[in-house]
Scaffold this active site. Structure first.
Site, PDB file in Angstrom:
ATOM      1  N   ASP A  60      -6.503  21.006 -12.695  1.00 37.70           N
ATOM      2  CA  ASP A  60      -6.888  19.762 -13.353  1.00 37.70           C
ATOM      3  C   ASP A  60      -6.420  19.846 -14.801  1.00 37.70           C
ATOM      4  O   ASP A  60      -6.958  20.617 -15.591  1.00 37.70           O
ATOM      5  CB  ASP A  60      -8.398  19.561 -13.273  1.00 37.70           C
ATOM      6  CG  ASP A  60      -8.843  18.193 -13.778  1.00 37.70           C
ATOM      7  OD1 ASP A  60      -8.207  17.667 -14.721  1.00 37.70           O
ATOM      8  OD2 ASP A  60      -9.830  17.652 -13.253  1.00 37.70           O
ATOM      9  N   ARG A  69       0.821  -1.210   0.000  1.00 34.58           N
ATOM     10  CA  ARG A  69       0.000   0.000   0.000  1.00 34.58           C
ATOM     11  C   ARG A  69       0.859   1.266   0.000  1.00 34.58           C
ATOM     12  O   ARG A  69       0.386   2.365  -0.309  1.00 34.58           O
ATOM     13  CB  ARG A  69      -0.936   0.020   1.212  1.00 34.58           C
ATOM     14  CG  ARG A  69      -2.017   1.106   1.145  1.00 34.58           C
ATOM     15  CD  ARG A  69      -2.971   1.074   2.334  1.00 34.58           C
ATOM     16  NE  ARG A  69      -2.293   1.352   3.588  1.00 34.58           N
ATOM     17  CZ  ARG A  69      -2.093   0.462   4.550  1.00 34.58           C
ATOM     18  NH1 ARG A  69      -2.516  -0.793   4.404  1.00 34.58           N
ATOM     19  NH2 ARG A  69      -1.472   0.792   5.662  1.00 34.58           N
ATOM     20  N   TYR A  89     -15.644  19.244 -13.663  1.00 37.94           N
ATOM     21  CA  TYR A  89     -16.073  17.853 -13.782  1.00 37.94           C
ATOM     22  C   TYR A  89     -17.257  17.562 -12.867  1.00 37.94           C
ATOM     23  O   TYR A  89     -17.295  18.016 -11.717  1.00 37.94           O
ATOM     24  CB  TYR A  89     -14.894  16.943 -13.461  1.00 37.94           C
ATOM     25  CG  TYR A  89     -15.203  15.469 -13.501  1.00 37.94           C
ATOM     26  CD1 TYR A  89     -15.754  14.893 -14.641  1.00 37.94           C
ATOM     27  CD2 TYR A  89     -14.947  14.656 -12.409  1.00 37.94           C
ATOM     28  CE1 TYR A  89     -16.045  13.547 -14.682  1.00 37.94           C
ATOM     29  CE2 TYR A  89     -15.224  13.304 -12.445  1.00 37.94           C
ATOM     30  CZ  TYR A  89     -15.779  12.747 -13.574  1.00 37.94           C
ATOM     31  OH  TYR A  89     -16.064  11.409 -13.611  1.00 37.94           O
ATOM     32  N   LYS A 129      -8.050   9.122 -19.152  1.00 37.22           N
ATOM     33  CA  LYS A 129      -8.404   9.780 -20.403  1.00 37.22           C
ATOM     34  C   LYS A 129      -7.229   9.740 -21.379  1.00 37.22           C
ATOM     35  O   LYS A 129      -6.698   8.684 -21.669  1.00 37.22           O
ATOM     36  CB  LYS A 129      -8.866  11.206 -20.115  1.00 37.22           C
ATOM     37  CG  LYS A 129      -9.893  11.332 -18.996  1.00 37.22           C
ATOM     38  CD  LYS A 129     -11.186  10.622 -19.301  1.00 37.22           C
ATOM     39  CE  LYS A 129     -12.313  11.022 -18.357  1.00 37.22           C
ATOM     40  NZ  LYS A 129     -12.100  10.671 -16.948  1.00 37.22           N
TER      41      LYS A 129
END
Length: 379
Positions: A172, A46, A102, A197
């Site tokens: 972003d 992790r 978004y 994306k």
């Protein structure tokens, strides 16, 4: 100084070793050997993974090649967005976010407000409202170009205004990608993106990342990832790194075709609100041309058809384009964005993501579908 294509092909690769692959395969490990008191770079799955390390190094070389920036990868773009907002904001702080970003950002805003954070919003295209900061503001969040409206804001100007008030700035960078825009070079403290994306570009990987200007910010974001466990799988990280080699080829092809499509749609009587930052008469063009790199204005074109039924007929008539959400993939996609209910757009609003098909074929398909979507009343 190497070019974008060379950097994308070589980014993050380890030193060559005889008889070893250029890009080592994914490392699947929940734990590692820990002799004695040594901790080493890898202790538990992790915390870190060698496959992540190579990808993080690669993204840093693309986002900020000449600085001491650090990248942290996540299981998704929302994991990356949440890490910045929730690791930097505390009860009593104020954050300024775009009102047209978004569609899942409002859900995160609601969460922040529940934690006692004051959130103010302003449209991406309104730099004056975004720059109207006071000393309570700890973080300014920008999304440029915005999704799905394709508005643009002045990163450098807004970063200067935020820093003058002691606030951090996150951008972003999903739609632009690091080949189209480098927010850290424009003054931002964080460049955040959904690698799902255009960065990976094949529609088969969920991934997010945050590139941080300084080690202290990176440590805060990395600690958040460890705490909430928003880690990518090693296979996803490896696929993402593999995909970077074609990033320039894909982005350049998509940018050129997207502009050509936008030009082909200009003057269509059934279309209103046509947007693409590469169009000379687009409201965002002047700023985008100054801020974005290499004439890469992105793969997304947006426009509005008269109503929902008209839009649905258009989407049904497309043969080379998938009716699907997301953007930036090698296969073109389009959707009636209003179906999700989270964006302030008309019912006939179309977000079109240009792939890497032959431009003539793609444009012909779109024009044929538009012609077929007309009713006799349209003339």
């Amino acid at each position: 100084m190497t070019g974008d294509g060379t950097r994308a092909v070589r980014a993050g690769l380890p030193e060559a070793e005889p008889h070893e692959p250029t890009l080592p395969g994914p490392v699947f490990a929940a734990h590692y050997h820990l002799p004695g008191d040594a901790t080493g770079p890898y202790t538990y799955g992790r915390d870190a993974n060698p496959t992540w390390t190579l990808l993080e190094r690669a993204i840093t070389e693309l986002e900020s090649p000449d600085s001491g920036a650090e990248t942290i990868v996540f299981a998704s773009g929302m994991g990356a967005i949440s890490a910045v907002l929730l690791s930097r904001l505390r009860q009593g702080d104020t954050a300024v976010l775009p009102s047209d970003a978004y569609q899942l950002l409002p859900a995160l805003i609601e969460r922040l407000e529940g934690y006692g954070v004051t959130v103010r919003t302003a449209p991406t295209a309104n730099d004056a409202q975004l720059a109207a900061l006071d000393d309570s503001v700890k973080l300014l969040w920008l999304e440029t170009p915005s999704n799905p409206g394709l508005d643009v804001c002045d990163i450098r100007r807004l970063a200067d205004a935020a820093h003058a008030r002691g606030a951090l700035v996150a951008v972003d960078n999903t739609l632009a990608t690091p080949l189209g825009q480098r927010p850290l070079e424009l003054g931002a403290d964080f460049s955040v993106a959904s690698g799902t994306k255009a960065l990976t570009g094949h529609g088969d990987v969920l991934l997010g990342y945050v590139t941080c200007r300084d080690p202290e910010s990176a440590a805060s974001v990395r600690a958040w990832r460890k705490t909430v466990g928003a880690i990518p799988g090693p296979m996803e990280a490896w696929l993402a790194h593999r995909s970077l080699a074609t990033l320039q080829l894909r982005i350049d092809r998509q940018s050129v075709t997207a502009l050509a499509l936008a030009e082909a749609l200009t003057g269509r009587p059934e279309i209103t609100g046509l947007r693409h930052p590469g169009l000379p008469d687009d409201p965002a063009h002047r700023l985008a041309a100054a801020q974005m790199r290499g004439g890469r204005f992105g793969c997304v074109v947006s426009f509005t058809l008269p109503d929902k039924k008209h839009a649905e007929r258009f989407l049904t008539g497309l043969r080379l384009v998938d009716n699907a959400t997301s953007f930036g993939g090698v296969r073109s996609t389009a959707e009636r964005r209003g179906r999700w209910g989270g964006d302030a757009v008309p019912e006939g609003f179309i977000r079109f993501s240009v792939g890497v098909e032959d431009p003539d074929d793609l444009i012909a398909d779109v024009l044929r579908a538009l012609d077929g979507a007309r009713t006799p009343a349209d003339g």
